[in-house]
Design an enzyme around this catalytic site. Structure first.
Site, PDB file in Angstrom:
ATOM      1  N   LYS A 294      -0.804   3.092  19.048  1.00  0.00           N
ATOM      2  CA  LYS A 294      -1.713   4.227  19.288  1.00  0.00           C
ATOM      3  C   LYS A 294      -3.090   3.792  19.808  1.00  0.00           C
ATOM      4  CE  LYS A 294       0.102   7.812  16.239  1.00  0.00           C
ATOM      5  NZ  LYS A 294      -0.150   8.753  15.173  1.00  0.00           N
ATOM      6  N   ASP A 330      -2.710  14.796  17.049  1.00  0.00           N
ATOM      7  CA  ASP A 330      -2.639  14.738  15.580  1.00  0.00           C
ATOM      8  C   ASP A 330      -3.729  15.601  14.935  1.00  0.00           C
ATOM      9  OD1 ASP A 330      -0.415  13.121  15.298  1.00  0.00           O
ATOM     10  OD2 ASP A 330      -1.557  11.258  15.340  1.00  0.00           O
TER      11      ASP A 330
HETATM   12  P1  NAP Z   1      -1.634   3.799   8.495  1.00  0.00           P
HETATM   13  O1  NAP Z   1      -2.420   3.735   9.750  1.00  0.00           O
HETATM   14  O2  NAP Z   1      -0.775   2.653   8.099  1.00  0.00           O
HETATM   15  O3  NAP Z   1      -2.668   4.093   7.307  1.00  0.00           O
HETATM   16  C1  NAP Z   1      -2.270   4.223   5.957  1.00  0.00           C
HETATM   17  C2  NAP Z   1      -3.508   4.260   5.060  1.00  0.00           C
HETATM   18  O4  NAP Z   1      -3.034   4.393   3.733  1.00  0.00           O
HETATM   19  C3  NAP Z   1      -4.334   2.966   5.118  1.00  0.00           C
HETATM   20  O5  NAP Z   1      -5.706   3.277   5.016  1.00  0.00           O
HETATM   21  C4  NAP Z   1      -3.853   2.224   3.867  1.00  0.00           C
HETATM   22  O6  NAP Z   1      -4.839   1.403   3.273  1.00  0.00           O
HETATM   23  C5  NAP Z   1      -3.593   3.369   2.921  1.00  0.00           C
HETATM   24  N1  NAP Z   1      -2.636   2.972   1.899  1.00  0.00           N
HETATM   25  C6  NAP Z   1      -1.435   2.405   2.094  1.00  0.00           C
HETATM   26  N2  NAP Z   1      -0.833   2.208   0.918  1.00  0.00           N
HETATM   27  C7  NAP Z   1      -1.686   2.632  -0.036  1.00  0.00           C
HETATM   28  C8  NAP Z   1      -1.643   2.670  -1.460  1.00  0.00           C
HETATM   29  N3  NAP Z   1      -0.583   2.214  -2.118  1.00  0.00           N
HETATM   30  N4  NAP Z   1      -2.696   3.192  -2.112  1.00  0.00           N
HETATM   31  C9  NAP Z   1      -3.768   3.627  -1.448  1.00  0.00           C
HETATM   32  N5  NAP Z   1      -3.889   3.614  -0.098  1.00  0.00           N
HETATM   33  C10 NAP Z   1      -2.848   3.123   0.590  1.00  0.00           C
HETATM   34  O7  NAP Z   1      -0.669   5.052   8.501  1.00  0.00           O
HETATM   35  P2  NAP Z   1      -0.938   6.465   9.200  1.00  0.00           P
HETATM   36  O8  NAP Z   1      -0.323   6.475  10.551  1.00  0.00           O
HETATM   37  O9  NAP Z   1      -2.357   6.797   9.042  1.00  0.00           O
HETATM   38  O10 NAP Z   1      -0.023   7.417   8.296  1.00  0.00           O
HETATM   39  C11 NAP Z   1      -0.407   7.749   6.976  1.00  0.00           C
HETATM   40  C12 NAP Z   1       0.503   8.820   6.418  1.00  0.00           C
HETATM   41  O11 NAP Z   1       0.398  10.004   7.192  1.00  0.00           O
HETATM   42  C13 NAP Z   1       1.983   8.428   6.466  1.00  0.00           C
HETATM   43  O12 NAP Z   1       2.608   8.920   5.318  1.00  0.00           O
HETATM   44  C14 NAP Z   1       2.495   9.159   7.665  1.00  0.00           C
HETATM   45  O13 NAP Z   1       3.866   9.467   7.575  1.00  0.00           O
HETATM   46  C15 NAP Z   1       1.671  10.420   7.618  1.00  0.00           C
HETATM   47  N6  NAP Z   1       1.562  11.032   8.949  1.00  0.00           N
HETATM   48  C16 NAP Z   1       2.072  12.283   9.103  1.00  0.00           C
HETATM   49  C17 NAP Z   1       1.981  12.909  10.322  1.00  0.00           C
HETATM   50  C18 NAP Z   1       2.565  14.270  10.485  1.00  0.00           C
HETATM   51  O14 NAP Z   1       2.665  14.747  11.607  1.00  0.00           O
HETATM   52  N7  NAP Z   1       2.935  14.918   9.418  1.00  0.00           N
HETATM   53  C19 NAP Z   1       1.362  12.277  11.405  1.00  0.00           C
HETATM   54  C20 NAP Z   1       0.825  11.007  11.214  1.00  0.00           C
HETATM   55  C21 NAP Z   1       0.938  10.396   9.963  1.00  0.00           C
HETATM   56  P3  NAP Z   1      -5.358   0.048   3.985  1.00  0.00           P
HETATM   57  O15 NAP Z   1      -6.231   0.539   5.089  1.00  0.00           O
HETATM   58  O16 NAP Z   1      -6.084  -0.620   2.898  1.00  0.00           O
HETATM   59  O17 NAP Z   1      -4.119  -0.649   4.426  1.00  0.00           O
END
Ligand code: NAP
Length: 504
Positions: A294, A330
């Site tokens: 991305k 998004d």
């Molecule tokens: P990402 O870039 O990997 O970011 C995940 C974030 O969550 C990071 O800040 C990470 O912390 C934090 N994290 C991971 N494990 C954790 C834990 N055990 N406790 C606390 N914080 C934690 O992922 P993303 O793309 O942002 O996606 C995040 C979520 O949104 C996912 O579940 C994804 O499926 C969902 N999502 C949904 C949609 C939709 O259309 N519904 C679209 C996009 C994303 P660190 O920074 O410290 O690693």
């Protein structure tokens, strides 16, 4: 409509099972590949006699693949030769490896085939040359790419075969090559292989025959069809094709949407997308971009929409006259269901947990609506920098619980933008229990599931309205569809088609 054929490959250990599968395959197949090598050796003559009594108009292709070519049988070369000497009548075609090609002359469609199960041979052109000069009516080459650009050599062979009107079946196996199975017929491949059902694949990367016909419309698309796809790594789990393909059909558009495994983004853009440097013409109209590309995609774009620029991530690319423009849907996808369920967001106090890509789009959209946002993240340095960038407050994740329980009345909305609750490692995890959520007015978990995530279940227990990520996924997908096509997205259809394919 193209002239290619769909071959459904069937494999079973007994003659009765194989015959049942042949009957089942008739619904979708132009050709049914009978994989004799799957049978127990005592079943081969049984099947031959069952087939000779079969009442069916579908074309049958006999195959007895050797183990080194990916077959299931350990039969010696002598046994395989004996097999081919004993085959007669009834078969429209025969798939013959190079070492048995001379043995068999009993069908009008001899496919000479070679399979590389570990990579793509460097001398693919020379191999093709040798095979196509044997006198075989059809040449089939199957290779195993590691990344999408590894498929280029076999795709170029298809172009070459078309130029001299030779019948060719190019197959790139596995996730990286799935697109060749789907687009092959549109670009002149003689035949493409499909599985009878999910889980019944006879080679890696096969798509079910039903999906090939109903989702990807492989026989209807042609070289003028616009090709869209989600690019990422990994990509196998993506459900986007089930959302966008029915929408193309509904709106009468000559377009197809694929899941495209891209590991090396720079190579992909250079060799397959940019007009000046691309080596093949696939007619890409745009992409949905997912992890891990991305941000990396941004340097390849000719223009970036201001929202995507402000968020610092692109999840949508539209290609017009060879120019690539980046967007981010998004933020729109996130805020649309929140406003529909919660109402105006001006001055509402929102906690966003997480500092990843999705959190960036959420915080941007919330600030645009005039909300007061606090970012909670486990990595303080990353979280603080991110909050500062968007003019939000920052707190460490450990403070959030006390903030909610002590200052419940100071927060309105909790947004969870972490992977907690997602299928896999964190499936049963929730950051909060019901009693810790008291005082909140709304909970939004971005994880997309048909059933409630643990956080949503806790919110419901506490009597707090809550939504998951499904509405966001659909809203951002509809916006992508509109960016690509300029046509209003059929939202209900996209939702129904997606939900029908979501794991229960
Ligand atoms: P990402 O870039 O990997 O970011 C995940 C974030 O969550 C990071 O800040 C990470 O912390 C934090 N994290 C991971 N494990 C954790 C834990 N055990 N406790 C606390 N914080 C934690 O992922 P993303 O793309 O942002 O996606 C995040 C979520 O949104 C996912 O579940 C994804 O499926 C969902 N999502 C949904 C949609 C939709 O259309 N519904 C679209 C996009 C994303 P660190 O920074 O410290 O690693």
């Amino acid at each position: 409509m193209n002239r290619g054929k769909i071959c459904v490959s069937v494999c079973a250990e007994t003659a009765d099972e194989m015959t049942a599968k042949i009957k089942q395959a008739e619904e979708f197949a132009d050709v049914i590949e009978v994989r004799f090598d799957c049978l127990r050796s005592d079943q081969i003559s049984n099947l031959k006699s069952q087939i000779s009594n079969l009442k069916s108009d579908v074309l049958l292709l006999a195959t007895h693949r050797s183990a080194e070519q990916g077959g299931k049988s350990a039969a010696s070369i002598q046994k395989r030769k004996e097999f081919w000497r004993s085959i007669n009548g009834k078969y429209w075609g025969a798939d013959l490896e190079c070492d048995v090609f001379d043995i068999f002359n009993g069908s009008p469609n001899r496919i000479i085939s070679q399979h590389d199960l570990v990579g793509v041979p460097a001398d693919l052109d020379a191999i093709y040359e040798r095979m196509s000069s044997t006198g075989a009516e059809i040449t089939k080459l199957a290779v195993t790419p590691n990344d999408i650009t590894d498929c280029l050599s076999i795709w170029k062979l298809l172009e070459r075969a078309n130029d001299v009107h030779k019948q060719f079946i190019p197959i790139a196996m596995g996730d990286a090559g799935k697109w060749t199975r789907i687009l092959g017929l549109a670009h002149g491949a003689f035949m493409t292989y499909a599985s009878l059902e999910a889980g019944d694949e006879t080679a890696p990367g096969q798509v079910t025959a039903k999906d090939m016909i109903e989702v990807y419309r492989v026989k209807e698309i042609d070289e003028h069809s616009e090709v869209f796809g989600v690019i990422g790594d990994p990509i196998a789990q993506s459900l986007s094709p089930y959302m966008h393909n029915p929408a193309f059909v509904d709106r009468g558009l000559n377009a197809v949407f694929l899941s495209i495994l891209v590991k090396d983004l720079d190579e992909f853009i250079l060799r397959m997308v940019k007009p000046k440097t691309r080596e093949v013409e696939l007619n890409f109209g745009g992409f949905s971009v997912t992890m891990p590309h991305k941000q990396a995609i941004m340097k390849h774009l000719d223009a970036i929409d201001p929202t995507a620029k402000a968020i610092g991530a692109v999840n949508t690319v539209k290609i017009t006259d060879g120019k690539l423009t980046g967007y981010n849907t998004d933020a729109h996808g996130f805020i649309t269901p929140l406003k529909a369920n919660f109402g105006h967001l001006q001055d509402s106090r929102v906690a966003v947990v997480g500092a990843g890509g999705a959190a960036r789009a959420c915080v941007y959209a919330l600030k645009q609506e005039g909300a007061e946002v606090t970012v909670f993240a486990r990595d303080a340095a990353k979280g603080k920098a991110f909050a500062d960038e968007f003019g939000a407050k920052f707190s460490e994740i450990s403070d959030l619980k006390s903030e909610i329980s002590n200052l419940g009345s100071d927060l309105d909305i909790l947004v969870d933008a972490t992977p907690l609750g997602m299928k896999g490692q964190y499936e049963n995890d929730s950051l909060f229990r019901a009693d810790e959520l008291k005082g909140l007015k709304f909970v939004y978990d971005l994880v997309t599931k048909i059933t409630d995530t643990p956080l949503i279940a806790e919110a419901k227990k506490a009597g707090i309205p809550a939504i998951g990520g499904l509405d966001m996924l659909i809203a951002q997908g509809c916006k992508q569809f509109e960016i690509w096509t300029g046509v209003e997205a059929p939202e209900d259809l996209m939702r129904d088609s997606l939900v029908a394919r979501m794991p229960k």
